[in-house]
Design a protein around this motif. Structure first.
Motif, PDB file in Angstrom:
ATOM      1  N   MET A   1       7.652   1.232  12.068  1.00 34.66           N
ATOM      2  CA  MET A   1       8.830   1.596  10.834  1.00 34.66           C
ATOM      3  C   MET A   1       8.360   2.890  10.015  1.00 34.66           C
ATOM      4  N   GLN A   2       9.239   3.762   9.983  1.00 38.45           N
ATOM      5  CA  GLN A   2       8.650   4.775   9.302  1.00 38.45           C
ATOM      6  C   GLN A   2       8.596   4.757   7.909  1.00 38.45           C
ATOM      7  N   VAL A   3       9.159   3.826   7.123  1.00 36.32           N
ATOM      8  CA  VAL A   3       8.933   3.449   5.747  1.00 36.32           C
ATOM      9  C   VAL A   3       7.542   2.665   5.706  1.00 36.32           C
ATOM     10  N   ILE A   4       7.015   1.809   6.513  1.00 29.97           N
ATOM     11  CA  ILE A   4       5.690   1.354   6.218  1.00 29.97           C
ATOM     12  C   ILE A   4       4.781   2.389   6.519  1.00 29.97           C
ATOM     13  N   THR A   5       4.964   3.569   7.519  1.00 31.42           N
ATOM     14  CA  THR A   5       4.105   4.540   7.625  1.00 31.42           C
ATOM     15  C   THR A   5       3.920   5.302   6.329  1.00 31.42           C
ATOM     16  N   ASN A   6       5.038   5.520   5.928  1.00 29.36           N
ATOM     17  CA  ASN A   6       5.065   6.444   4.664  1.00 29.36           C
ATOM     18  C   ASN A   6       4.239   5.682   3.454  1.00 29.36           C
ATOM     19  N   HIS A   7       4.465   4.368   3.394  1.00 33.32           N
ATOM     20  CA  HIS A   7       3.876   3.619   2.394  1.00 33.32           C
ATOM     21  C   HIS A   7       2.371   3.591   2.665  1.00 33.32           C
ATOM     22  N   LYS A   8       1.946   3.590   3.823  1.00 39.98           N
ATOM     23  CA  LYS A   8       0.327   3.485   3.942  1.00 39.98           C
ATOM     24  C   LYS A   8      -0.144   4.830   3.718  1.00 39.98           C
ATOM     25  N   ALA A   9       0.628   5.884   3.845  1.00 41.98           N
ATOM     26  CA  ALA A   9       0.373   7.134   3.421  1.00 41.98           C
ATOM     27  C   ALA A   9      -0.075   7.447   1.977  1.00 41.98           C
ATOM     28  N   ILE A  10       1.124   6.871   1.175  1.00 42.16           N
ATOM     29  CA  ILE A  10       0.994   6.786  -0.178  1.00 42.16           C
ATOM     30  C   ILE A  10      -0.208   6.140  -0.863  1.00 42.16           C
ATOM     31  N   ARG A  11      -0.323   5.044  -0.248  1.00 46.19           N
ATOM     32  CA  ARG A  11      -1.550   4.168  -0.532  1.00 46.19           C
ATOM     33  C   ARG A  11      -2.718   4.996  -0.630  1.00 46.19           C
ATOM     34  N   LYS A  12      -2.872   5.442   0.614  1.00 44.70           N
ATOM     35  CA  LYS A  12      -4.199   6.269   1.058  1.00 44.70           C
ATOM     36  C   LYS A  12      -4.416   7.694  -0.147  1.00 44.70           C
ATOM     37  N   ASN A  13      -3.194   8.031  -0.392  1.00 46.92           N
ATOM     38  CA  ASN A  13      -3.015   9.277  -1.367  1.00 46.92           C
ATOM     39  C   ASN A  13      -3.655   8.617  -2.608  1.00 46.92           C
ATOM     40  N   PHE A  14      -3.442   7.393  -3.177  1.00 44.69           N
ATOM     41  CA  PHE A  14      -3.873   6.919  -4.244  1.00 44.69           C
ATOM     42  C   PHE A  14      -5.394   6.835  -4.074  1.00 44.69           C
ATOM     43  N   GLU A  15      -6.080   6.409  -2.996  1.00 46.44           N
ATOM     44  CA  GLU A  15      -7.350   6.374  -3.012  1.00 46.44           C
ATOM     45  C   GLU A  15      -7.959   7.865  -2.948  1.00 46.44           C
ATOM     46  N   LYS A  16      -7.669   8.749  -2.363  1.00 46.27           N
ATOM     47  CA  LYS A  16      -8.011  10.103  -2.230  1.00 46.27           C
ATOM     48  C   LYS A  16      -7.839  10.838  -3.796  1.00 46.27           C
ATOM     49  N   ALA A  17      -6.971  10.375  -4.432  1.00 53.26           N
ATOM     50  CA  ALA A  17      -6.626  10.890  -5.878  1.00 53.26           C
ATOM     51  C   ALA A  17      -7.813  10.505  -6.710  1.00 53.26           C
ATOM     52  N   ILE A  18      -8.296   9.496  -6.544  1.00 55.44           N
ATOM     53  CA  ILE A  18      -9.185   9.113  -7.641  1.00 55.44           C
ATOM     54  C   ILE A  18     -10.859   9.275  -7.089  1.00 55.44           C
ATOM     55  N   GLU A  19     -11.002   9.651  -5.907  1.00 53.06           N
ATOM     56  CA  GLU A  19     -12.368   9.766  -5.428  1.00 53.06           C
ATOM     57  C   GLU A  19     -13.349  10.170  -6.367  1.00 53.06           C
ATOM     58  N   LYS A  20     -13.148  11.088  -7.012  1.00 51.22           N
ATOM     59  CA  LYS A  20     -14.126  11.941  -8.093  1.00 51.22           C
ATOM     60  C   LYS A  20     -13.857  11.492  -9.387  1.00 51.22           C
ATOM     61  N   VAL A  21     -13.065  10.520  -9.632  1.00 46.05           N
ATOM     62  CA  VAL A  21     -12.782  10.262 -11.026  1.00 46.05           C
ATOM     63  C   VAL A  21     -13.820   9.599 -11.422  1.00 46.05           C
ATOM     64  N   ASN A  22     -14.604   9.582 -12.668  1.00 45.13           N
ATOM     65  CA  ASN A  22     -15.473   8.975 -13.281  1.00 45.13           C
ATOM     66  C   ASN A  22     -15.188   7.554 -13.539  1.00 45.13           C
ATOM     67  N   GLU A  23     -15.727   6.486 -13.200  1.00 44.95           N
ATOM     68  CA  GLU A  23     -15.421   5.335 -13.316  1.00 44.95           C
ATOM     69  C   GLU A  23     -14.843   4.855 -14.786  1.00 44.95           C
ATOM     70  N   ALA A  24     -15.217   5.206 -15.745  1.00 46.12           N
ATOM     71  CA  ALA A  24     -15.134   5.101 -17.246  1.00 46.12           C
ATOM     72  C   ALA A  24     -13.682   5.853 -17.643  1.00 46.12           C
ATOM     73  N   ASP A  25     -13.397   6.987 -16.822  1.00 48.72           N
ATOM     74  CA  ASP A  25     -12.054   7.817 -16.980  1.00 48.72           C
ATOM     75  C   ASP A  25     -11.070   6.897 -16.539  1.00 48.72           C
ATOM     76  N   LEU A  26     -11.271   5.986 -15.632  1.00 46.55           N
ATOM     77  CA  LEU A  26     -10.110   5.194 -15.076  1.00 46.55           C
ATOM     78  C   LEU A  26      -9.259   4.471 -16.363  1.00 46.55           C
ATOM     79  N   LYS A  27      -9.908   4.156 -17.291  1.00 48.35           N
ATOM     80  CA  LYS A  27      -9.405   3.341 -18.486  1.00 48.35           C
ATOM     81  C   LYS A  27      -8.820   4.213 -19.575  1.00 48.35           C
TER      82      LYS A  27
END
Length: 153
Positions: A1-27
């Protein structure tokens, strides 16, 4: 299902978006924002369960305390360890996604309680919720990116 494929891509983008964010800055909640990066990621995981399972009359697949902590209308807690909380959020997200894939294969979804989103879209079915969830998650991915920029990343 394309909708699930898209969902997985969005979730991977969340992971990529925060790769270089300092732990303390998450809050950190920058000026002009209501929430932080950590809350936005937890919120999308919780909301997926609310929109898809809750409105379908099925039990949540995530712990109720997690749903209560991150559902619509909540605000970030300053009392969390960002590293542990982020690991928990991503783990619960993976568990929820696996369960959703299984439940789709098993065709567990039938009745759906009509729901008017704050985005102005009416959800009338499980399929509507599944598609809207990607819109909702993309919106919050945008918030995460904007917060990062406000924090100087």
């Amino acid at each position: 299902m394309q909708v699930i494929t898209n969902h997985k891509a969005i979730r991977k983008n969340f992971e990529k978006a925060i790769e270089k964010v300092n732990e303390a800055d998450l809050k950190i909640i920058p000026a002009g924002f209501n929430n932080n990066i950590l809350w936005n990621i937890g919120h999308v995981v919780a909301t997926q369960n609310v929109l898809i399972y809750g409105m379908s009359g099925l039990d949540f697949t995530l712990p109720t305390d997690f749903i209560k902590k991150y559902r619509k209308g909540t605000f970030p807690s300053d009392e969390v360890n960002p590293k542990i909380e982020l690991e928990t959020i991503f783990e619960l997200g993976k568990i929820a996604d696996e369960q959703l894939s299984y439940d789709i294969r098993e065709m567990r979804f039938g009745d759906y309680e009509k729901y008017e989103t704050s985005f102005g879209i009416t959800l009338n079915s499980f399929n509507d919720a599944l598609q809207f969830n990607n819109i909702h998650e993309s919106l919050h991915l945008g918030y995460v990116m904007a917060i990062k920029k406000a924090l100087g990343y």
